[in-house]
Structure formats: structure tokens, C-alpha cells
Design a protein around this motif. Sequence first.
Motif, mmCIF file in Angstrom:
data_model
loop_
_atom_site.group_PDB
_atom_site.id
_atom_site.type_symbol
_atom_site.label_atom_id
_atom_site.label_comp_id
_atom_site.label_asym_id
_atom_site.label_seq_id
_atom_site.Cartn_x
_atom_site.Cartn_y
_atom_site.Cartn_z
ATOM 1 N N GLU A 105 0.830 -1.207 0.000
ATOM 2 C CA GLU A 105 0.000 0.000 0.000
ATOM 3 C C GLU A 105 0.868 1.263 0.000
ATOM 4 O O GLU A 105 0.518 2.264 -0.634
ATOM 5 N N ALA A 108 2.073 1.658 -3.483
ATOM 6 C CA ALA A 108 0.972 2.163 -4.309
ATOM 7 C C ALA A 108 0.798 3.668 -4.125
ATOM 8 O O ALA A 108 0.615 4.416 -5.096
ATOM 9 N N LYS A 109 0.865 4.122 -2.889
ATOM 10 C CA LYS A 109 0.719 5.560 -2.601
ATOM 11 C C LYS A 109 1.842 6.356 -3.259
ATOM 12 O O LYS A 109 1.617 7.439 -3.823
ATOM 13 N N GLU A 174 -3.144 4.535 -11.306
ATOM 14 C CA GLU A 174 -4.335 4.005 -10.641
ATOM 15 C C GLU A 174 -4.422 2.486 -10.805
ATOM 16 O O GLU A 174 -4.762 1.765 -9.858
ATOM 17 N N ALA A 177 -1.817 0.865 -8.619
ATOM 18 C CA ALA A 177 -2.230 0.937 -7.210
ATOM 19 C C ALA A 177 -3.270 -0.138 -6.894
ATOM 20 O O ALA A 177 -3.219 -0.787 -5.843
ATOM 21 N N ARG A 178 -4.221 -0.339 -7.806
ATOM 22 C CA ARG A 178 -5.241 -1.372 -7.589
ATOM 23 C C ARG A 178 -4.608 -2.763 -7.530
ATOM 24 O O ARG A 178 -4.977 -3.598 -6.690
ATOM 25 N N SER A 181 -2.793 -3.206 -4.238
ATOM 26 C CA SER A 181 -3.744 -3.383 -3.130
ATOM 27 C C SER A 181 -4.287 -4.804 -3.109
ATOM 28 O O SER A 181 -4.442 -5.413 -2.035
ATOM 29 N N ALA A 182 -4.581 -5.346 -4.292
ATOM 30 C CA ALA A 182 -5.065 -6.729 -4.373
ATOM 31 C C ALA A 182 -3.981 -7.713 -3.923
ATOM 32 O O ALA A 182 -4.260 -8.686 -3.206
ATOM 33 N N HIS A 184 -1.625 -7.094 -1.823
ATOM 34 C CA HIS A 184 -1.475 -6.940 -0.375
ATOM 35 C C HIS A 184 -2.393 -7.920 0.364
ATOM 36 O O HIS A 184 -2.000 -8.514 1.378
ATOM 37 N N LEU A 185 -3.585 -8.108 -0.146
ATOM 38 C CA LEU A 185 -4.550 -8.998 0.487
ATOM 39 C C LEU A 185 -4.182 -10.469 0.331
ATOM 40 O O LEU A 185 -4.645 -11.320 1.099
#
Length: 297
Positions: A105, A108-109, A174, A177-178, A181-182, A184-185
Motif C-alpha cells: 500500500e 501504491a501511494k 491508478e 495501485a489497484r 492493493s489486491a 497486499h490482500l
Amino acid sequence: MLALQTELFASEKIFGAKQAPVNIASVPQRSPFRYPGGKTWFVPTFRRWLQSIELKPNVLVEPFAGGGIISLTAIFEGLVDRAVMIELDEDVAAVWKIIVEGEAELLAKRILMFPLSLEAVRDELEKPNASLQDRAFKTILRNRTFHGGILAPGSGLIKNGEAGKGIASRWYPETLARRLSALHLMRHKLTVLTGDAFQFVAPYIDDKRNAFFIDPPYSAGGKNAGKRLYTHFDLDHERLFDLCDSMAGDFLMTYDNADEVKVMARARAFDTRLIAMKNTHHAEMSELVVGKNLQWL
């Protein structure tokens, strides 16, 4: 000898030759990389292979992880419980390590906040790495702004790009980043190891519930693609084939269509097939698939 080998393999058929090569737009894009020699086009075949294995694998081991699309497909689609990604290139490995260490994350930021311009890219790449996060960010930056996504020495920034967009042609903050984030999970399903594939594969070869997807640098048979595309391209191909011969679980290898590779495969009674694909210039060609038994293909 070469003439005899060429004649021996001349009658081989290309799987999918009468079909259109896979449209990669139909394959879910999981990786933050646009990786040269990436295997997005191979994902449907990979799925079929894993589903053909009688004893469902628990772990997928990918000794030459690169852009990681195969391992990511395996864990996102529940085809295995866990994936082990091995990568010798420390810059590429830094991105995967950031993900498994829970810092995706933050990466991504940083991507979202970066003011992309030619000057900003050059300034950023000249800065020393103060952390693994710095190294990972600069790897993504180079991968997305260098010609062909090539990270090997000698590669340079995109000049014209799509519609004259230059370095912005493949910079999709973008989207990146998506994807991060995916990832990361899903990080709990990934193990990332940095170093020599032969060393790190060894602990996994005796378990039948481990499967191996192997996509080595294409440098067998005098091929130059690996040298041009990757920082680490030198590989003992005979040793790799011997390693595969010792695996208790199933394996699948992709290789350049070279007679030298077919000779190594047949010396160990491995199965081979040619499969249709398109290269980055959309030209239709074929790659070689090697495995213990490819009757499912």
C-alpha cells in the motif's frame, strides 16, 4: 548432427496452430510489471496443466519468477494453497518482497503521488537507495518507463511510445495501485526467495504435492533473447533438466523452440509440444513446452 536433429524435429505440430493465439486481454492482469518474456499468454494452458494433475498440488514453485503472472494466477484462482517465487534479480525481487512484507500500500501511494515527467524520472533514478521501498519503487518506475519494460543494462527510456505519449505510455498509476492493493490482500499465500534457483528449489523437489512452473532465460541453443532482456541470463540448462528429472512432483517448462532443448528433453524421456503464441510485436510464433506427460495438451 545438427542436420539430423533438424530433420528429426521437422514434423512436430504446433498445438493451437489452427486456433488464434490467446488474447492476453482476456486474462486477468495481476502483476505490477510489464515483463519482457512474460507468460500472460500462457495462463490458459497453465490452468489446464494444474487441473490435469491427479494429486492436486498444495504449493507451486516458480524458480524464475520475473513478472510472476503464473504464481499470481495460481493463488488468486485458488489453484494452489501457496506459491513460492524465486528471483535472482534483486531489483525485481525487491518489489515482491515489499508486497509480502506488507508494504504494498505504501508503494501504491508513492506511485500515485509521483509527478511523472522526463526530468522527474531521471532525477529519481539517480538517487541512491535508502531502503528496500526505494529500490522497489525505482524498479517499477524503470519497468514502466523503459523501452519494452526491459531492466537489463543498456535499456533506455521510451522515446515515442503509444500515440506519442513517451514515458507516460505505460505509466498507469491508478491501475498499478489497484493491483498492489489486491496483492497486499494475498500476501500470506506468497513466499519470496532472492537468489539462485537451484539452491532454493532443492528443499521442494521430494514432495509430490509440490508443482513447478519453470520459465528460464532463453539462452539455450545460442539464443540471445535472455542476454538482451535480463540482467541475469547465464544458465546451466543441462543442470536444470537434471533437476527436473529428480522432482517427485509434476513440472512444466517453457522454452524457446531450439533443437538443443528438445535433445535434452528426449534424453530424459520428457514430453515436448509446440504451442502457438504472439510476441510483443504481435507476430505469430511458437514456444516449446516440456513436461513429464503432456497428453492433456
